[in-house]
Design an enzyme around this catalytic site. Structure first.
Site, PDB file in Angstrom:
ATOM      1  N   LYS A   1      40.989  27.405 -37.528  1.00 48.43           N
ATOM      2  CA  LYS A   1      39.967  26.405 -37.170  1.00 48.43           C
ATOM      3  C   LYS A   1      39.109  26.339 -38.313  1.00 48.43           C
ATOM      4  O   LYS A   1      38.484  25.349 -38.589  1.00 48.43           O
ATOM      5  CB  LYS A   1      39.415  26.551 -35.783  1.00 48.43           C
ATOM      6  CG  LYS A   1      39.000  27.839 -35.834  1.00 48.43           C
ATOM      7  CD  LYS A   1      39.951  28.857 -35.186  1.00 48.43           C
ATOM      8  CE  LYS A   1      39.885  30.433 -35.098  1.00 48.43           C
ATOM      9  NZ  LYS A   1      40.223  31.082 -34.054  1.00 48.43           N
TER      10      LYS A   1
ATOM     11  N   ASP B   1      32.714  30.075 -34.475  1.00 46.25           N
ATOM     12  CA  ASP B   1      34.027  29.811 -34.106  1.00 46.25           C
ATOM     13  C   ASP B   1      34.156  28.489 -33.048  1.00 46.25           C
ATOM     14  O   ASP B   1      34.852  27.490 -33.243  1.00 46.25           O
ATOM     15  CB  ASP B   1      34.793  30.885 -33.464  1.00 46.25           C
ATOM     16  CG  ASP B   1      36.244  30.780 -33.246  1.00 46.25           C
ATOM     17  OD1 ASP B   1      37.034  30.501 -33.933  1.00 46.25           O
ATOM     18  OD2 ASP B   1      36.339  30.809 -32.014  1.00 46.25           O
TER      19      ASP B   1
ATOM     20  N   GLY C   1      44.727  35.301 -28.168  1.00 47.04           N
ATOM     21  CA  GLY C   1      45.868  36.564 -27.782  1.00 47.04           C
ATOM     22  C   GLY C   1      47.163  35.943 -28.643  1.00 47.04           C
ATOM     23  O   GLY C   1      47.278  34.693 -28.891  1.00 47.04           O
TER      24      GLY C   1
ATOM     25  N   VAL D   1      48.595  36.609 -34.457  1.00 43.86           N
ATOM     26  CA  VAL D   1      49.326  35.372 -34.241  1.00 43.86           C
ATOM     27  C   VAL D   1      50.687  35.348 -34.830  1.00 43.86           C
ATOM     28  O   VAL D   1      51.584  35.045 -34.137  1.00 43.86           O
ATOM     29  CB  VAL D   1      48.322  34.062 -34.729  1.00 43.86           C
ATOM     30  CG1 VAL D   1      49.144  32.787 -34.618  1.00 43.86           C
ATOM     31  CG2 VAL D   1      47.127  34.190 -34.136  1.00 43.86           C
TER      32      VAL D   1
ATOM     33  N   LYS E   1      35.597  24.638 -33.546  1.00 46.46           N
ATOM     34  CA  LYS E   1      36.551  24.021 -32.533  1.00 46.46           C
ATOM     35  C   LYS E   1      35.968  22.606 -32.141  1.00 46.46           C
ATOM     36  O   LYS E   1      36.588  21.683 -31.782  1.00 46.46           O
ATOM     37  CB  LYS E   1      36.923  25.130 -31.488  1.00 46.46           C
ATOM     38  CG  LYS E   1      37.672  26.387 -32.092  1.00 46.46           C
ATOM     39  CD  LYS E   1      37.838  27.568 -31.057  1.00 46.46           C
ATOM     40  CE  LYS E   1      38.840  28.537 -31.252  1.00 46.46           C
ATOM     41  NZ  LYS E   1      38.550  29.887 -30.733  1.00 46.46           N
TER      42      LYS E   1
ATOM     43  N   ILE F   1      46.277  26.391 -24.845  1.00 45.23           N
ATOM     44  CA  ILE F   1      46.020  25.104 -24.143  1.00 45.23           C
ATOM     45  C   ILE F   1      46.283  23.818 -25.030  1.00 45.23           C
ATOM     46  O   ILE F   1      46.013  23.743 -26.199  1.00 45.23           O
ATOM     47  CB  ILE F   1      44.608  24.937 -23.704  1.00 45.23           C
ATOM     48  CG1 ILE F   1      43.932  25.995 -22.931  1.00 45.23           C
ATOM     49  CG2 ILE F   1      44.478  23.600 -22.894  1.00 45.23           C
ATOM     50  CD1 ILE F   1      42.632  26.155 -22.741  1.00 45.23           C
TER      51      ILE F   1
HETATM   52  P1  NAP Z   1      45.117  39.140 -37.995  1.00 41.34           P
HETATM   53  O1  NAP Z   1      45.761  39.922 -36.962  1.00 41.34           O
HETATM   54  O2  NAP Z   1      44.017  39.680 -38.751  1.00 41.34           O
HETATM   55  O3  NAP Z   1      46.137  38.824 -39.082  1.00 41.34           O
HETATM   56  C1  NAP Z   1      46.024  38.310 -40.353  1.00 41.34           C
HETATM   57  C2  NAP Z   1      47.250  38.358 -41.002  1.00 41.34           C
HETATM   58  O4  NAP Z   1      47.375  37.891 -42.465  1.00 41.34           O
HETATM   59  C3  NAP Z   1      47.730  39.975 -41.321  1.00 41.34           C
HETATM   60  O5  NAP Z   1      49.151  40.159 -41.276  1.00 41.34           O
HETATM   61  C4  NAP Z   1      47.498  40.075 -42.828  1.00 41.34           C
HETATM   62  O6  NAP Z   1      48.236  41.044 -43.574  1.00 41.34           O
HETATM   63  C5  NAP Z   1      47.630  38.556 -43.524  1.00 41.34           C
HETATM   64  N1  NAP Z   1      46.663  38.484 -44.500  1.00 41.34           N
HETATM   65  C6  NAP Z   1      45.157  38.126 -44.540  1.00 41.34           C
HETATM   66  N2  NAP Z   1      44.798  37.812 -45.729  1.00 41.34           N
HETATM   67  C7  NAP Z   1      45.994  37.963 -46.555  1.00 41.34           C
HETATM   68  C8  NAP Z   1      46.147  37.696 -47.990  1.00 41.34           C
HETATM   69  N3  NAP Z   1      44.930  37.179 -48.727  1.00 41.34           N
HETATM   70  N4  NAP Z   1      47.336  37.645 -48.669  1.00 41.34           N
HETATM   71  C9  NAP Z   1      48.400  37.878 -47.888  1.00 41.34           C
HETATM   72  N5  NAP Z   1      48.217  38.118 -46.356  1.00 41.34           N
HETATM   73  C10 NAP Z   1      47.081  38.201 -45.685  1.00 41.34           C
HETATM   74  O7  NAP Z   1      44.633  37.575 -37.711  1.00 41.34           O
HETATM   75  P2  NAP Z   1      45.220  36.799 -36.361  1.00 41.34           P
HETATM   76  O8  NAP Z   1      44.381  37.055 -35.223  1.00 41.34           O
HETATM   77  O9  NAP Z   1      46.622  36.612 -36.241  1.00 41.34           O
HETATM   78  O10 NAP Z   1      44.527  35.266 -36.654  1.00 41.34           O
HETATM   79  C11 NAP Z   1      45.235  34.490 -37.674  1.00 41.34           C
HETATM   80  C12 NAP Z   1      44.657  33.092 -37.709  1.00 41.34           C
HETATM   81  O11 NAP Z   1      44.765  32.659 -36.300  1.00 41.34           O
HETATM   82  C13 NAP Z   1      43.120  32.980 -37.887  1.00 41.34           C
HETATM   83  O12 NAP Z   1      42.929  31.681 -38.687  1.00 41.34           O
HETATM   84  C14 NAP Z   1      42.633  32.833 -36.536  1.00 41.34           C
HETATM   85  O13 NAP Z   1      41.311  32.452 -36.315  1.00 41.34           O
HETATM   86  C15 NAP Z   1      43.699  32.219 -35.710  1.00 41.34           C
HETATM   87  N6  NAP Z   1      43.656  32.219 -34.400  1.00 41.34           N
HETATM   88  C16 NAP Z   1      43.818  33.654 -33.849  1.00 41.34           C
HETATM   89  C17 NAP Z   1      43.963  33.874 -32.701  1.00 41.34           C
HETATM   90  C18 NAP Z   1      43.859  35.156 -31.770  1.00 41.34           C
HETATM   91  O14 NAP Z   1      43.894  35.008 -30.631  1.00 41.34           O
HETATM   92  N7  NAP Z   1      43.896  36.023 -32.723  1.00 41.34           N
HETATM   93  C19 NAP Z   1      43.942  32.561 -31.751  1.00 41.34           C
HETATM   94  C20 NAP Z   1      43.942  31.291 -32.204  1.00 41.34           C
HETATM   95  C21 NAP Z   1      44.039  31.150 -33.542  1.00 41.34           C
HETATM   96  P3  NAP Z   1      48.095  42.381 -43.427  1.00 41.34           P
HETATM   97  O15 NAP Z   1      48.849  42.585 -41.843  1.00 41.34           O
HETATM   98  O16 NAP Z   1      48.964  43.166 -44.284  1.00 41.34           O
HETATM   99  O17 NAP Z   1      46.823  42.859 -43.110  1.00 41.34           O
HETATM  100  N1  HSE Z   2      38.580  34.355 -32.013  1.00 42.74           N
HETATM  101  C1  HSE Z   2      39.188  33.439 -31.192  1.00 42.74           C
HETATM  102  C2  HSE Z   2      38.506  33.373 -29.774  1.00 42.74           C
HETATM  103  C3  HSE Z   2      40.555  33.286 -31.317  1.00 42.74           C
HETATM  104  O1  HSE Z   2      38.132  34.577 -29.328  1.00 42.74           O
HETATM  105  O2  HSE Z   2      38.602  32.410 -29.101  1.00 42.74           O
HETATM  106  C4  HSE Z   2      41.231  32.005 -30.729  1.00 42.74           C
HETATM  107  O3  HSE Z   2      40.896  31.108 -31.586  1.00 42.74           O
END
Ligand code: NAP
Ligand code: HSE
Length: 414
Positions: free
Chosen positions: A101, A197, A298, A12, A201, A132
């Site tokens: 969330k 999850d 994504g 993200v 939501k 969305i």
């Molecule tokens: P991710 O790819 O695992 O990225 C997490 C990031 O946070 C990484 O850059 C990590 O650092 C950093 N991080 C984690 N713990 C940390 C700490 N204690 N101190 C400093 N940095 C820290 O996760 P993501 O998929 O982007 O998701 C992030 C958030 O968005 C979550 O709440 C998720 O539920 C939400 N979300 C995700 C999506 C999706 O499609 N992926 C969609 C909607 C919402 P490093 O890079 O150094 O490991």
């Molecule tokens: N892990 C979540 C999903 C990311 O698959 O819907 C979006 O919130």
């Protein structure tokens, strides 16, 4: 000038950084406002060394709380230390935008209260439905409606897995691995596949829609880990797809809320939603049925929602209409409407099981053993007045025969 700092730069966060960069000139031209992404906090800076960056990476969180920062984006995930950092940013009178969330479902009411008291915004459009624009639609565009029900696919990872299993005969583990590689899954994918999850939501959506605080722990949650290839065959036989549905509905003073795998007709609105796409069906008393659909997970879809929150804050468009400090909801977890269900009874006592089924349900269609792999199992479609009646049958048959497991899946007709 709007100075932005960000916590996290994974799927993200890196999408948000790219969108800020891409929109900088347009923002300046249209709104005469310069967007600056200054510092970005990560855990392991070495991991990000190869990236071409126009912001400064840090692993010192103090740099995020610098007095020049106006908006903090939280894209780290989890509760700790996100909760502490978000709270601190709000107390320092910085606006916060988050995609988290887990954090909002757990601490949304408290954090919104802190934001209000400090005259800043806490926005979380990306926390439900990825790209969305559902929270704004509910809290603004549908504000004149009493919401009657929500039926939704709210988790991209599980919808991706179920689509791959159903359409491409991919096995569960390979489909999950692919969803992780594509950046859809949570850091701990148990949260996706066990239904937590989607439940978090649903609690956020339902709190906004029904103006009652819905604790996600009071929602009945079943994930997709128990779904096997036979379930897909039975679904196929009925002209259905299996979807992990999040459903909530106001029934007098109670709120029905559940997350579970459900069979939906292949050509229905929800039956056609595939891969990482999400869909939310809202039934409002004035508007009737409205459908919102798009990519629910994504990098760029999620970044799109985060960016819209940033833009709203910068344009000071309006004060937030997101409210969480409602009375707590009484949550009922049993489906009350007459419906058809698939029952799978694992037993060696097939004859006795079939006799009990026909005794209980006049409208019972037992699946022929010859056509399916039904050794040690009886499978049937039954029509039950309510889930409570079905559960009474399940308790009763457990008394009468030896059975290892009884699985039930609702078939949703509308
Ligand atoms: P991710 O790819 O695992 O990225 C997490 C990031 O946070 C990484 O850059 C990590 O650092 C950093 N991080 C984690 N713990 C940390 C700490 N204690 N101190 C400093 N940095 C820290 O996760 P993501 O998929 O982007 O998701 C992030 C958030 O968005 C979550 O709440 C998720 O539920 C939400 N979300 C995700 C999506 C999706 O499609 N992926 C969609 C909607 C919402 P490093 O890079 O150094 O490991
Ligand atoms: N892990 C979540 C999903 C990311 O698959 O819907 C979006 O919130």
């Amino acid at each position: 000038m709007a100075c932005i700092a960000m916590l996290g730069c994974g799927t993200v966060g890196s999408g948000v950084a790219k969108l800020i960069y891409k929109n900088r000139d347009r923002f300046k031209k249209n709104l005469n406002e310069e967007l600056i992404l200054s510092k970005v906090l990560v855990k392991d800076i070495n991991k990000h060394k190869e990236k071409n960056k126009d912001y400064i990476l840090t692993n010192d969180v103090e740099e995020i709380f610098n007095e020049n920062v106006d908006i903090v984006i939280e894209a780290m995930g989890g509760i700790n230390p996100s909760y502490e950092y978000v709270k601190r940013a709000l107390l320092l009178k910085k606006h916060v935008v988050t995609a988290n969330k887990d954090l909002i479902a757990e601490h949304g009411a408290e954090l919104l209260d802190i934001a209000n008291k400090n005259g800043v915004e806490l926005r979380f459009e990306a926390s439900v439905g990825g790209g969305i624009p559902i929270l704004k639609s509910l809290s603004e565009c549908l504000v004149g409606n009493k919401i009657k029900s929500i039926k939704a696919i709210l988790n991209g990872t599980t919808n991706f897995i179920l689509s791959k299993m159903s359409k491409e005969n991919m096995n569960y583990n390979d489909a999950l691995k692919l969803a992780q590689e594509l950046g859809f899954a949570e850091a701990n994918p148990e949260s996706d596949v066990m239904g937590y999850d989607a439940a978090r939501k649903l609690s956020i959506l339902s709190t906004i829609a029904f103006e009652k605080r819905v604790n996600w722990r009071n929602i009945k949650i079943s994930g997709i880990t128990n779904i096997d290839t036979e379930d897909f065959k039975y679904a196929q036989r009925e002209g259905c797809e299996i979807k992990l549905l999040a459903m909530s509905e106001l029934q007098n003073d109670e709120l029905y809320a559940a997350v579970s795998p459900v069979m939906v007709r292949k050509n229905s609105t929800l039956g056609r939603i595939e891969n990482e796409y999400n869909a939310i069906l809202v039934d409002g008393d004035a508007v009737g049925d409205v459908v919102f659909t798009g990519k629910g997970a994504g990098m760029f879809p999620t970044a799109s929602a985060v960016f819209s929150d940033i833009a709203d804050i910068i344009q000071s468009k309006r004060e937030s209409t997101l409210i969480f400090n409602y009375d707590k909801a009484d949550v009922n977890t049993l489906w009350k409407r007459e419906s058809k269900w698939l029952l799978r009874i694992k037993t060696e006592e097939r004859i006795k099981a079939m006799e009990t089924l026909t005794e209980y349900f006049s409208n019972c269609s037992i699946i022929s053993k010859e056509l399916y792999n039904l050794d040690g199992e009886v499978a049937a479609f039954v029509k039950s007045q309510s889930e409570a009646v079905l559960d009474r049958f399940i308790d009763d048959i457990k008394e009468r025969i030896n059975t290892e497991e009884i699985k039930k899946i609702l078939i949703l007709e509308d």
